[in-house]
Scaffold this active site. Structure first.
Site, mmCIF file in Angstrom:
data_model
loop_
_atom_site.group_PDB
_atom_site.id
_atom_site.type_symbol
_atom_site.label_atom_id
_atom_site.label_comp_id
_atom_site.label_asym_id
_atom_site.label_seq_id
_atom_site.Cartn_x
_atom_site.Cartn_y
_atom_site.Cartn_z
ATOM 1 N N GLY A 1 0.769 -1.220 0.003
ATOM 2 C CA GLY A 1 -0.207 -0.124 0.076
ATOM 3 C C GLY A 1 1.009 1.146 0.056
ATOM 4 C CB THR B 1 4.205 -0.160 7.400
ATOM 5 O OG1 THR B 1 2.794 -0.137 7.817
ATOM 6 C CG2 THR B 1 5.132 -0.294 8.389
ATOM 7 C CG ASP C 1 -1.077 -0.114 9.681
ATOM 8 O OD1 ASP C 1 -1.700 1.025 9.615
ATOM 9 O OD2 ASP C 1 -1.280 -1.290 8.952
ATOM 10 N N GLY D 1 -5.340 1.141 10.002
ATOM 11 C CA GLY D 1 -4.648 0.155 11.058
ATOM 12 C C GLY D 1 -5.435 -1.294 11.323
ATOM 13 N NE ARG D 2 -4.972 -6.131 6.915
ATOM 14 C CZ ARG D 2 -5.973 -5.941 6.144
ATOM 15 N NH1 ARG D 2 -6.871 -6.828 6.544
ATOM 16 N NH2 ARG D 2 -6.022 -5.568 4.822
ATOM 17 C CD GLU E 1 -8.028 0.051 8.042
ATOM 18 O OE1 GLU E 1 -8.805 0.571 6.865
ATOM 19 O OE2 GLU E 1 -6.862 -0.269 7.621
ATOM 20 C CE1 TYR F 1 -7.435 3.603 -0.476
ATOM 21 C CE2 TYR F 1 -9.559 4.018 0.728
ATOM 22 C CZ TYR F 1 -8.424 3.321 -0.016
ATOM 23 O OH TYR F 1 -9.057 2.002 -0.030
ATOM 24 C CB ALA G 1 -3.508 9.768 6.103
ATOM 25 N NE ARG G 2 -3.439 4.140 0.150
ATOM 26 C CZ ARG G 2 -3.475 2.873 -0.112
ATOM 27 N NH1 ARG G 2 -3.341 2.003 0.448
ATOM 28 N NH2 ARG G 2 -4.123 2.718 -1.562
#
Length: 420
Positions: free
Chosen positions: A34, A171, A173, A217-218, A288, A345, A347-348
């Site tokens: 991602g 990442t 995360d 954040g999975r 999330e 979307y 932010a990343r």
């Protein structure tokens, strides 16, 4: 054309003439997984530092990550690109493109037409590197990206074609073991806070407003927690007008939920109902990944299929955790209107901020040094070696690092949030 597509014929277990190791170093760069606010910056720094070190070293970039490696699709870094590589610091995304490809998931690679039936994607990727005469491969991605690169290097070493693989940890995360701070995470938190600074004003659009800000954040709550802290910090010193209902209590957060802490919906609903009754709104930050296991269990119990990606991860955009919790809380709080907004979307895809660029610069400097010296590994601050910046051995790189909810700054944040 500078864009090359050169499909490679797989020759397992043999060393053909064009596979002889080259005498001159040749660098390849790819970005995968991602997006994160570090990819463009990382590519730019690597190009600049190789050029400063030795401008005769050829550099190519594989298009769309491992997809481009499998197809042989790459672009050559020209003199003009080298001279203007600093432009990449101004942009988000990846100029060379990303894709989610798991080389060890043969079935998925065949299904997507990346390899033919009976072909091993790892071998195909290794053969392509040999065909392109690459001696140094830089992978910019998360744990999956870098561990797959290590498998390619292992295969090539067994075929007497040594390739130095140097990864850079991307990442938002911040969940890669044992790396203290992954590239792009600081920027993503800052951008998410800016996003909510506007969204929070929707509390004035309707009485008894429930706003849920769903952050990416999975399995790790770092991004949600860091975004919440950045947002709450932004309220310090903000001019307000309590006499006209423009209060800090209406602007601030009332709950922060991360995957590492179980959500007691009934208890939280009772607390948040008091907030709603007093301040006419409730603002929630939700990771999330929070509660996803419970949501998936409920869906599967009803006989519904839960879609997953090539890595076996639940496709969170199909599960909709924000909508799930909005439904859980809305009735209990007596909310008249509910708004679920996602900053992920935005932010990343942002350009790296000052703090991230400084870290990326340091990582790229060491990455080039390791590439030239032939030291493979993933560049990062090693938490198990005193936070020193070093090439961390690939077998030690793992995903799924949980956010430590015991850290002082997060506990301080929760005290602020729960005191409203």
């Amino acid at each position: 054309s500078l864009l090359c597509r050169r499909p490679c014929k797989q020759v397992e277990g043999t060393m053909t003439e064009y596979h002889k190791p080259p005498k001159q170093a040749k660098v390849a760069i790819l970005t995968a997984g991602g997006l994160a606010p570090c990819l463009s910056s990382s590519v730019g720094f690597l190009i600049e530092k190789y050029t400063a070190r030795n401008p005769s070293i050829e550099i190519i970039c594989y298009i769309s990550g491992y997809k481009g490696l499998l197809s042989g699709e790459h672009v050559k870094v020209t003199d003009a690109v080298r001279e203007n590589a600093s432009v990449l610091q101004l942009h988000g995304g990846s100029p060379i493109g990303n894709s989610r490809v798991k080389l060890t998931n043969v079935e998925d690679c065949v299904k997507r037409g990346l390899v033919v039936e009976g072909e091993n994607p790892l071998h195909r990727a290794a053969e392509q590197l040999m065909m392109d005469q690459v001696t140094i491969l830089h992978t910019i991605g998360g744990d999956d990206t870098n561990t797959q690169a290590a498998k390619i290097a292992e295969y090539l070493e067994g075929h007497n074609y040594p390739v130095t693989v140097v990864g850079m940890p991307k990442t938002i995360d911040n969940d890669v073991v044992p790396i203290k701070q992954s590239l792009g995470a600081w920027t993503a938190a800052e951008e998410g806070a800016k996003f909510f600074a506007n969204v929070v004003n929707e509390q004035s659009a309707n009485p008894r407003m429930l706003i849920i800000h769903e952050c990416m954040g999975r399995d790790c709550g770092y991004l949600t927690a860091a975004t919440a802290k950045a947002y709450m910090d932004s309220l310090h010193g903000l001019p307000l007008l309590p006499g006209l209902n423009l209060t800090k209590q209406r602007k601030c957060l009332h709950a922060v939920y991360v995957p590492e802490v179980r959500i007691d919906v009934d208890a939280e609903a009772r607390r948040l109902k008091r907030v709603m009754d007093t301040h006419d709104c409730v603002n929630i930050f939700l990771s999330e990944g929070a509660g996803v296991h419970d949501i998936v269990a409920q869906l599967e119990a009803r006989g519904e299929s839960v879609p997953r990606d090539a890595f076996g991860h639940v496709k969170l955009d199909k599960v909709q955790p924000g909508a799930y919790f909005a439904k859980q809380f809305a009735e209990k709080l007596g909310a008249e209107k509910v708004l679920v907004q996602k900053s992920g979307y935005m932010a990343r895809a942002a350009p790296a901020n000052v703090a991230d660029r400084a870290l990326i610069n340091a990582c790229a400097t060491l990455a080039v040094e390791c590439g030239i010296k032939g030291n493979s590994g993933c560049i990062g601050q090693d938490e198990e070696r005193g936070d020193s910046l070093r090439a961390i051995e690939f077998p030690r790189i793992k995903g799924g690092k949980a956010f430590d909810v015991r850290v002082d700054w997060f506990q301080d944040l929760l005290r602020q949030v729960n005191s409203v």
